[in-house]
Design a protein around this motif. Structure first.
Motif: not given
Length: 386
Positions: A49-68
């Motif tokens: 399932p490669g769910c590290w991608r989901a967890k990484l995306w969520h952390r980026l979004q919640t820490s201000g890296y939204t323009n990705i």
């Protein structure tokens, strides 16, 4: 009289200038910067399932890296079900090896379609099975892939993982060979990094338990995916920062564990592998389809992959595939599945972490098997979902 006549003229000129300024149309606002395109590149650890991608995306979004924007030609269809939204796109391919991708020039069309600015590469796990591929061959494949990345985008930022460990129970020769690769990656990266296209090493190995953090000694469970996301995050945020890493910056330290035996791969047959023709897909009815393909084959052995796609309108809770070999092939190792072989017939079922497949999404299983060096006919595959 002359001075009095000049004053009204100056006032009139000033009023005309003010009017011209006021009637000028407003300038359009500056367009927002394009999102940074990030390609997760890998095998089944990235794909399904490669769910590290989901967890990484969520952390980026919640820490201000939204323009990705996560990019790639594959989508997991939301199969991670983490309880929050995330970007499904990636370039993970279950069962693929770094050497196979390089030998078959599979990366350039993926790059052309995705146009990444940053690449997160976790490759090498499928190059470990059986200890057949020398370390130098793996690094040569890595070098070729970097060249192809830069040919598509000369300024691409590349983050290469020191890959997660594999357990002794899953593959006897693999733990030492993983350490050998991971120990070589920092020096290899330092030799290829440039100011325009820096290579950063992400240490995903340290602190990862191949037994406690996986479901089968190879593929992460939820705790393992969280550890992967936590290790990717600092390397990726460094790449997303205003100042790119200096070409003289050393990659992160190599794993601080030495194997108790030689880390050199065991003596092996020739590692040159001729690409095998892919099998035609077969349908298991209206609920799912399954495809079989040989990824690579060499003297006496081959690696194959079966991909199951949910064609129904609801998510599955489990799946089963069945196929029958025609030329005496015998499976020796498998991953992403509970696989049994009775005579020529193979039955492969999901494991705990990949039974749920969203509508339109896919998951893959892989295996190593023997063949007679003459004929390796691709079997028809059927699948069922529950």
């Amino acid at each position: 009289m002359l001075r009095r006549s000049i004053l009204p003229a100056l006032i009139a000129a000033f009023l005309v200038a003010v009017a011209l300024v006021l009637v000028q149309p407003a300038r359009p606002a500056r367009s927002a910067a394009a999102p940074v395109r990030i390609m997760p590149l890998g095998d089944s650890i990235t794909a399904g399932p490669g769910c590290w991608r989901a967890k990484l995306w969520h952390r980026l979004q919640t820490s201000g890296y939204t323009n990705i924007d996560f990019v790639g030609g594959v989508s997991d269809g939301g199969g991670c079900n983490p309880g929050y939204t995330y970007d499904f796109d990636h370039e993970g391919h279950g069962g693929y090896s770094a050497t196979g991708i390089a030998d078959n020039n599979q990366l350039p069309p993926w790059l052309a379609a995705a146009r990444p600015d940053v690449i997160l590469m976790h490759l090498g796990t499928n190059d470990m099975w059986g200890g057949y591929i020398p370390l130098a061959t793996k690094l040569t494949a890595f070098t070729k892939l970097v060249g192809q990345m830069r040919a598509q985008n000369p300024a691409v930022k590349i983050i290469v993982a020191q890959i997660i460990p594999m357990s002794q129970a899953a593959c006897a020769t693999c733990p030492a060979d993983v350490i050998a690769l991971n120990n070589a990656i920092p020096g290899w990266a330092a030799g290829l990094t440039t100011a325009q296209s820096p290579i950063t090493v992400a240490d995903l190995w340290t602190g990862f338990d191949a037994v406690a953090d996986t479901g089968d000694g190879v593929h992460p469970n939820d705790a393992g995916f969280q550890k992967m996301a936590d290790r990717w995050y600092p390397a990726l945020t460094q790449a997303l920062g205003a100042t790119p890493p200096s070409p003289s910056t050393s990659p992160s330290a190599s794993p601080s564990v030495s194997p108790s035996r030689s880390a050199s791969p065991s003596a092996s047959p020739s590692s040159s592998r001729s690409p095998s023709a892919s099998a035609s897909p077969s349908s298991g009815g209206s609920r799912c389809t399954a495809t079989y393909r040989v990824i690579s084959q060499w003297g006496g052995a081959f690696q194959a992959e079966v991909t199951v796609t949910n064609t129904s309108a609801t998510a599955s809770s489990a799946w089963t595939t069945t196929f029958t070999f025609a030329n005496g092939q015998q499976v020796s190792q498998a991953w992403n599945t509970t696989l049994t072989q009775s005579g020529a017939t193979v039955t492969a079922r999901n494991v705990t972490y990949n039974g749920t497949v969203a509508p339109g999404a896919s998951t893959s299983l892989g295996f190593l098997a023997s063949w007679n060096n003459t004929t390796n006919t691709a079997p028809a595959v059927t699948c069922t979902l529950t």
